[in-house]
Design a protein around this motif. Structure first.
Motif, PDB file in Angstrom:
ATOM      1  N   LYS A   2     -80.661 -24.686  36.735  1.00 44.21           N
ATOM      2  CA  LYS A   2     -81.031 -23.226  36.350  1.00 44.21           C
ATOM      3  C   LYS A   2     -79.565 -22.617  36.435  1.00 44.21           C
ATOM      4  O   LYS A   2     -78.780 -22.728  37.467  1.00 44.21           O
ATOM      5  N   MET A   4     -77.883 -19.355  37.529  1.00 44.33           N
ATOM      6  CA  MET A   4     -77.851 -18.361  38.885  1.00 44.33           C
ATOM      7  C   MET A   4     -77.800 -17.106  38.464  1.00 44.33           C
ATOM      8  O   MET A   4     -78.321 -16.188  39.050  1.00 44.33           O
ATOM      9  N   HIS A 121     -87.753 -19.456  32.385  1.00 46.45           N
ATOM     10  CA  HIS A 121     -87.694 -19.711  33.939  1.00 46.45           C
ATOM     11  C   HIS A 121     -86.842 -20.970  34.208  1.00 46.45           C
ATOM     12  O   HIS A 121     -86.460 -21.168  35.427  1.00 46.45           O
ATOM     13  N   TRP A 124     -83.414 -19.547  34.969  1.00 47.17           N
ATOM     14  CA  TRP A 124     -83.055 -18.569  35.886  1.00 47.17           C
ATOM     15  C   TRP A 124     -83.450 -19.130  37.316  1.00 47.17           C
ATOM     16  O   TRP A 124     -84.260 -19.581  37.494  1.00 47.17           O
ATOM     17  N   GLY A 125     -82.490 -18.561  38.228  1.00 43.35           N
ATOM     18  CA  GLY A 125     -82.824 -18.756  39.464  1.00 43.35           C
ATOM     19  C   GLY A 125     -83.883 -18.080  40.230  1.00 43.35           C
ATOM     20  O   GLY A 125     -83.831 -16.899  39.913  1.00 43.35           O
ATOM     21  N   SER A 126     -84.782 -18.326  41.013  1.00 43.08           N
ATOM     22  CA  SER A 126     -86.063 -17.479  41.494  1.00 43.08           C
ATOM     23  C   SER A 126     -85.385 -16.391  42.264  1.00 43.08           C
ATOM     24  O   SER A 126     -85.918 -15.076  42.342  1.00 43.08           O
ATOM     25  N   GLY A 127     -84.439 -16.747  43.092  1.00 40.24           N
ATOM     26  CA  GLY A 127     -83.855 -15.540  43.873  1.00 40.24           C
ATOM     27  C   GLY A 127     -82.975 -14.613  43.069  1.00 40.24           C
ATOM     28  O   GLY A 127     -83.192 -13.226  43.808  1.00 40.24           O
ATOM     29  N   GLN A 128     -82.468 -14.604  41.901  1.00 44.74           N
ATOM     30  CA  GLN A 128     -82.155 -13.637  41.088  1.00 44.74           C
ATOM     31  C   GLN A 128     -83.171 -12.857  40.585  1.00 44.74           C
ATOM     32  O   GLN A 128     -82.999 -11.529  40.637  1.00 44.74           O
ATOM     33  N   ASP A 207     -78.023 -14.933  44.354  1.00 38.00           N
ATOM     34  CA  ASP A 207     -77.826 -16.376  44.763  1.00 38.00           C
ATOM     35  C   ASP A 207     -78.095 -16.929  46.060  1.00 38.00           C
ATOM     36  O   ASP A 207     -78.701 -18.067  46.311  1.00 38.00           O
ATOM     37  N   THR A 210     -81.942 -17.201  46.215  1.00 40.95           N
ATOM     38  CA  THR A 210     -82.473 -18.710  45.702  1.00 40.95           C
ATOM     39  C   THR A 210     -82.141 -19.777  46.814  1.00 40.95           C
ATOM     40  O   THR A 210     -82.951 -20.583  46.810  1.00 40.95           O
ATOM     41  N   GLU A 213     -84.941 -19.605  49.456  1.00 45.42           N
ATOM     42  CA  GLU A 213     -86.031 -20.349  48.770  1.00 45.42           C
ATOM     43  C   GLU A 213     -86.107 -21.714  48.523  1.00 45.42           C
ATOM     44  O   GLU A 213     -87.074 -22.309  49.023  1.00 45.42           O
ATOM     45  N   GLU A 214     -84.984 -22.228  48.146  1.00 42.64           N
ATOM     46  CA  GLU A 214     -85.010 -23.694  47.630  1.00 42.64           C
ATOM     47  C   GLU A 214     -84.907 -24.604  49.172  1.00 42.64           C
ATOM     48  O   GLU A 214     -85.510 -25.506  49.025  1.00 42.64           O
TER      49      GLU A 214
END
Length: 605
Positions: A2, A4, A121, A124-128, A207, A210, A213-214
């Motif tokens: 992804k 970031m 999706h 893109w990073g989920s944290g962003q 970043d 993300t 979360e990861e």
């Protein structure tokens, strides 16, 4: 992997704020009243030095009566109370609408994310996305309720204050204005530098979110492989990079604030010398000199605050750019303006000369499917087999239109999926993915996610029990709160087999016409799989089912088998026929048997 961060074009502050107009317009009346309250408070503060000037020139210098002193004191007290009241009213008028705007934009952002295609999706990073929906919009609310308003109020206050300085002494006012020249030059450089470092800081914060979360989602893997120190080092490096950027941001702001504070104070010192000289030769009264310095004292707060407010404005500008960067992402997977009516028969699925490619980061096409032709009859169960990487999961994603084909067509009930209403298309089918996803809610809500919401509670309970029974997920009743137990984020409190059975129960509870399953039984032991398979035969009767099979036992569930090879359907037929006629099929089945044996050895207690 992804991406970031996004790559928003650099826009001017005016362009960015203009885009905010449609959201601000409904709350503009209250914001204007709040602005008038804040402006009035600033003007009241400037009135206090004028009272002091009158007090010095009229009352004290001329041996005024004590009643005049008390009157001046009363006026100053009243002005102080009025200023405090106006500040209170400003907060009352602006806080609620600013918070409401933040909520509305956050809901709109979430809704937009829900409608964006999977391709977005995947990049893109989920944290962003999380930082854009939370911290960036919180910055906007604070700026709208305070920063923007006070920046304008402070500017007006400074202009009016300088006008009063000119009234009392043009020479002293000119000296004060000369001090604004170095501040203006410094502000131009500050704006460019601070905007760049502010954007970098917000991107790095996304970043870092993300990474957190990861790490939380993959904690089992990290612990199992003993990679905690390695992951820690990576996180530490990202955190240190953000720290460095934040320090650079703080240094940039503090350097500008030093100029904003030091330059006026220096010129005020020079003004004191000049003012005393003017008083000595009779060109300036003592009251006017007092009013000048009292006015300068009142202006000190807005002058110093304008540096912070300017920094806040530039930070909010980058936050808005990041927000609109996502909102500008186009969704090409939309329902047609006039959806078609499926001609039937119901439950048919057909792929005609389907081609599909994944674009990579350079924009080049990576071919996955090439000229796929496949047809499923109503109520038929078809197994899709092939070696790893041949495109099986990609093919499944095309049927509910999670991706659009690059060539050919996918027909459901005789109608191209691009002519279906998306909600109707996806309601007609259910999907059980290989990568099991459960939500941080109860077992009941997870299983009944796709069930008909119009069913009464009794029928929903019966549907829940039936789905759990077919999926061999009765363990849910043994959880602390039964089916109302909160299973935790992504179901990490459950085993892989338990999560997979709940995901299968969810697909069954949706009662779809078409069921798509990507290796739904991979985490189950042989006995549980046999029990699930036996009940699936009954449940799937009348349901068109396409299942990716990684086990020979799953293949046995199918009426027909489709063999994929290098992005194409090589052959379709019954299991026994393909065993007799296809050497590659025999090789694939033998590979599945080897994987099955290894997996059973891992699962077996």
């Amino acid at each position: 992997m992804k991406s970031m961060r996004g790559t928003a074009p650099d826009t001017s502050l005016r362009t960015t704020l203009r885009r905010l107009g449609p959201f601000v317009r409904p709350i503009l009346p209250r914001l204007l009243v709040g602005f008038l309250c804040a402006l009035s408070a600033g003007l009241v503060a400037l009135a206090i030095p004028q009272v002091l000037s009158w007090l010095v020139n009229t009352v004290i210098a001329r041996d005024g009566a004590s009643t005049q002193v008390w009157m001046a004191a009363g006026i100053l007290t009243a002005l102080g109370f009025l200023e405090a009241l106006l500040f209170f009213l400003r907060r009352q008028f602006v806080l609620a609408p600013a918070a409401r705007l933040e909520t509305q934009m956050r809901i709109r952002f979430y809704t937009h994310l829900q409608h964006l295609p999977m391709a977005f999706h995947e990049r893109w990073g989920s944290g962003q996305l999380l930082s854009r929906s939370m911290s960036d919009l919180s910055l906007l609310r604070r700026w709208l309720a305070f920063g923007a308003m006070m920046l304008v109020v402070d500017t007006v206050t400074v202009v009016v204050g300088i006008g009063l300085m000119v009234y009392h002494s043009p020479w002293l006012a000119l000296l004060y204005l000369i001090g604004a020249i170095p501040i203006s030059f410094r502000a131009f450089k500050f704006r460019n530098n601070f905007r760049a470092v502010s954007r970098l800081s917000q991107d790095q914060a996304g970043d870092l979110a993300t990474a957190v979360e990861e790490s939380v989602h993959g904690i089992r893997v990290i612990k199992a492989f003993g990679r905690g120190p390695h992951v820690y080092e990576g996180f530490k490096n990202q955190a240190e990079a953000l720290r460095t950027t934040e320090l650079s941001k703080a240094r940039t702001l503090s350097g500008f604030l030093t100029t904003v504070v030091a330059v006026p104070e220096t010129f005020l010192g020079m003004g004191l010398v000049l003012g005393l000289a003017l008083c000595a030769n009779g060109s300036l009264t003592v009251g006017s000199l007092v009013a000048y310095f009292a006015t300068a004292a009142v202006l000190a707060r807005p002058v110093e605050g304008m540096g912070m407010l300017l920094g806040m404005t530039l930070t909010t500008k980058t936050a808005l750019d990041r927000h609109f960067e996502v909102m500008d992402a186009k969704n090409h997977l939309t329902s047609p303006q006039n959806p078609g009516t499926p001609p039937g028969p119901a439950g048919t699925v057909e792929l005609r000369h389907v081609r599909f490619t994944y674009p990579d980061e350079t924009g080049n096409a990576r071919p996955v499917l090439a000229d796929i032709n496949l047809s499923l009859r109503p109520g038929e169960t078809m197994a899709l087999v092939g070696m790893t990487g041949c495109g099986k999961s990609t093919l499944l994603n095309l049927i509910p239109r999670l991706h659009d084909v690059n060539g050919g067509s996918v027909l459901v009930d005789g109608l191209d999926v691009r002519e279906w209403d998306l909600e109707a298309l996806r309601t007609a089918m259910a999907v059980a993915f290989e990568d099991t996803t459960l939500f941080s809610t109860s077992v009941r809500d997870n299983v009944l996610l796709g069930a008909d919401e119009e069913l009464d509670q009794g029928r929903r309970d019966a549907l829940l029990e039936s789905a759990l029974d077919v999926a061999q997920a009765q363990f849910a009743h043994e959880l602390p709160d039964g089916v109302d137990t909160l299973i935790g984020e992504e179901g990490l409190s459950l085993s892989g087999g338990q999560r997979q059975r709940l995901a299968l129960a969810r697909a069954i509870a949706a009662q779809p016409r078409i069921l798509i399953m990507d290796d739904p039984l991979s985490a189950l032991d042989v006995r549980t799989e046999e029990a699930v398979t036996a009940k699936l035969r009954t449940v799937l009767e009348g349901t068109t089912t396409l299942v990716v099979a990684h086990r020979p036992s799953t293949v046995m569930l199918a009426d027909r088998v489709a063999l994929m090879r290098d992005g194409r359907i090589e052959s379709v037929g019954r299991h026994s026929d393909l065993l007799a006629t296809s050497e590659h099929y025999r090789y694939v089945i033998a590979s599945l048997e080897d994987e099955d044996a290894e997996m059973d050895a891992e699962i077996r207690p």
